[in-house]
Design a protein around this motif. Structure first.
Motif, PDB file in Angstrom:
ATOM      1  N   LEU A 122      -3.665  62.488  23.201  1.00  0.00           N
ATOM      2  CA  LEU A 122      -2.863  63.748  23.223  1.00  0.00           C
ATOM      3  C   LEU A 122      -3.350  64.667  24.081  1.00  0.00           C
ATOM      4  N   ALA A 123      -2.644  64.785  25.179  1.00  0.00           N
ATOM      5  CA  ALA A 123      -3.079  65.620  26.430  1.00  0.00           C
ATOM      6  C   ALA A 123      -4.362  65.113  27.372  1.00  0.00           C
ATOM      7  N   ASP A 124      -5.069  65.962  27.944  1.00  0.00           N
ATOM      8  CA  ASP A 124      -5.938  65.257  28.795  1.00  0.00           C
ATOM      9  C   ASP A 124      -7.075  64.746  28.519  1.00  0.00           C
ATOM     10  N   CYS A 125      -7.420  64.386  27.199  1.00  0.00           N
ATOM     11  CA  CYS A 125      -8.446  63.467  26.974  1.00  0.00           C
ATOM     12  C   CYS A 125      -8.422  61.977  27.316  1.00  0.00           C
ATOM     13  N   ARG A 137     -10.291  49.940  31.662  1.00  0.00           N
ATOM     14  CA  ARG A 137      -8.914  50.414  31.389  1.00  0.00           C
ATOM     15  C   ARG A 137      -9.093  51.891  30.897  1.00  0.00           C
ATOM     16  N   MET A 138      -8.431  52.881  31.605  1.00  0.00           N
ATOM     17  CA  MET A 138      -8.406  54.328  31.337  1.00  0.00           C
ATOM     18  C   MET A 138      -6.934  54.413  30.850  1.00  0.00           C
ATOM     19  N   ILE A 139      -7.107  55.068  29.544  1.00  0.00           N
ATOM     20  CA  ILE A 139      -5.839  55.718  28.933  1.00  0.00           C
ATOM     21  C   ILE A 139      -5.906  57.037  28.766  1.00  0.00           C
ATOM     22  N   THR A 140      -4.912  57.878  29.255  1.00  0.00           N
ATOM     23  CA  THR A 140      -4.617  59.172  29.240  1.00  0.00           C
ATOM     24  C   THR A 140      -3.449  59.668  29.025  1.00  0.00           C
ATOM     25  N   ASP A 141      -3.080  60.725  28.765  1.00  0.00           N
ATOM     26  CA  ASP A 141      -1.734  61.473  28.641  1.00  0.00           C
ATOM     27  C   ASP A 141      -1.599  62.450  29.809  1.00  0.00           C
ATOM     28  N   ASP A 142      -0.915  61.869  30.968  1.00  0.00           N
ATOM     29  CA  ASP A 142      -0.918  62.798  31.984  1.00  0.00           C
ATOM     30  C   ASP A 142       0.303  63.711  32.095  1.00  0.00           C
ATOM     31  N   ARG A 143       1.112  64.094  31.141  1.00  0.00           N
ATOM     32  CA  ARG A 143       2.246  64.637  31.164  1.00  0.00           C
ATOM     33  C   ARG A 143       2.133  66.037  31.710  1.00  0.00           C
ATOM     34  N   ILE A 144       0.815  66.657  31.386  1.00  0.00           N
ATOM     35  CA  ILE A 144       0.569  67.923  32.017  1.00  0.00           C
ATOM     36  C   ILE A 144       0.451  67.902  33.507  1.00  0.00           C
ATOM     37  N   ASP A 145       0.178  66.763  34.050  1.00  0.00           N
ATOM     38  CA  ASP A 145       0.197  66.760  35.707  1.00  0.00           C
ATOM     39  C   ASP A 145       1.566  66.364  36.222  1.00  0.00           C
ATOM     40  N   ARG A 146       2.581  66.299  35.299  1.00  0.00           N
ATOM     41  CA  ARG A 146       3.915  65.809  36.025  1.00  0.00           C
ATOM     42  C   ARG A 146       4.826  66.992  35.569  1.00  0.00           C
TER      43      ARG A 146
END
Length: 267
Positions: A122-125, A137-146
């Protein structure tokens, strides 16, 4: 269970990160630092939220340990939603949690489930999952960047898009955010890493490949990875927008495979 972690304060007065692990689960939390003029409506600070959320999530995960979702153990979104609900009740009537600047945090978690490893971001961790013969494989939540308009974002835009459809989601006062997280299951389990964004800047700002990040994390260890972050921050101070040194937390490990059922002879 084999878990190693390290955490280090950035430029603020307190470390607003946290990490925890138990039998078959682990997580890292990154509190969102409040701007000096934030109107949070809350008498508690970010450090309070991080501590209470960590304790609540550890309690939920501990209670569900050994019980897969199909047997009442709950999925990671369900367990996180319950933890956020616990913390919301602990705020008490003196806090106006409807305000978008109320304390919040990013979070990454993993949990052993039958046949694999469940993850949530959840968010940018970030969650790192090694891949044989290639980068992890890197899994993140990049919605703050969009968000619309590109960085740097105006404060009012961020406030208006936090925990809103079409915006981005954080762990704060709204349990619904847990069900908006990035989730999945990696078949087979295996090793994993959890990073707050004070550590992911090695790849996102300093040009390291994720394979190099994983090698540092799993080989040299979490503390060595944070040492490398700090060295890059000192040597290239203009490479990062915002804080010159952020709170940084890294965790790496693996869960022991489920023990086979033991049968004893009668007699």
């Amino acid at each position: 269970m084999d878990i190693r972690f390290a955490t280090r304060k950035g430029v603020g007065a307190e470390n607003e990160d946290a990490a925890a692990a138990g039998p078959g689960w682990a997580f890292a939390v990154d509190g969102a630092t409040e701007p000096p003029d934030a109107d949070t409506g809350c008498r508690h600070g970010v450090r309070w939220l991080v501590g209470r959320l960590s304790a609540a999530l550890a309690a939920e995960l501990g209670a569900a340990s050994g019980r897969p979702p199909a047997e009442g153990g709950g999925s990671l979104p369900e367990l996180l939603a319950a933890a956020i609900g616990r913390v919301r009740r602990e705020h008490g009537p003196g806090c106006d949690l409807s305000r978008p600047d109320s304390p919040s945090a990013a979070l990454a978690a993993v949990r052993a489930v039958p046949g694999g490893l469940e993850y949530l971001v959840l968010a940018d961790c970030a969650v790192l999952l090694p891949v044989p013969g290639g980068p992890p494989r890197m899994i993140t939540d990049d919605r703050i960047d969009r968000l619309p308009g590109g960085r740097p974002y105006p404060r009012e835009l961020v406030r208006s898009m936090r925990n809103r459809p079409g915006g981005f989601w954080v762990a704060g006062a709204d349990p619904r955010a847990a069900h908006e997280a990035v989730t999945g299951v990696r078949p087979g389990g295996g090793r994993f890493g959890l990073l707050t964004d004070g550590c992911t800047r090695l790849a996102e700002h300093f040009g390291y490949g994720w394979a190099e990040v994983w090698e540092l994390l799993d080989g040299a260890g979490p503390a060595a990875l944070i040492d490398r972050v700090r060295a890059e921050e000192r040597d290239r101070p203009g490479a990062v927008r915002g804080k010159p040194h952020d709170d940084a937390t890294a965790l790496v490990g693996a869960f022991a495979p489920a023990a086979p059922e033991r049968r004893f002879p009668r007699g």
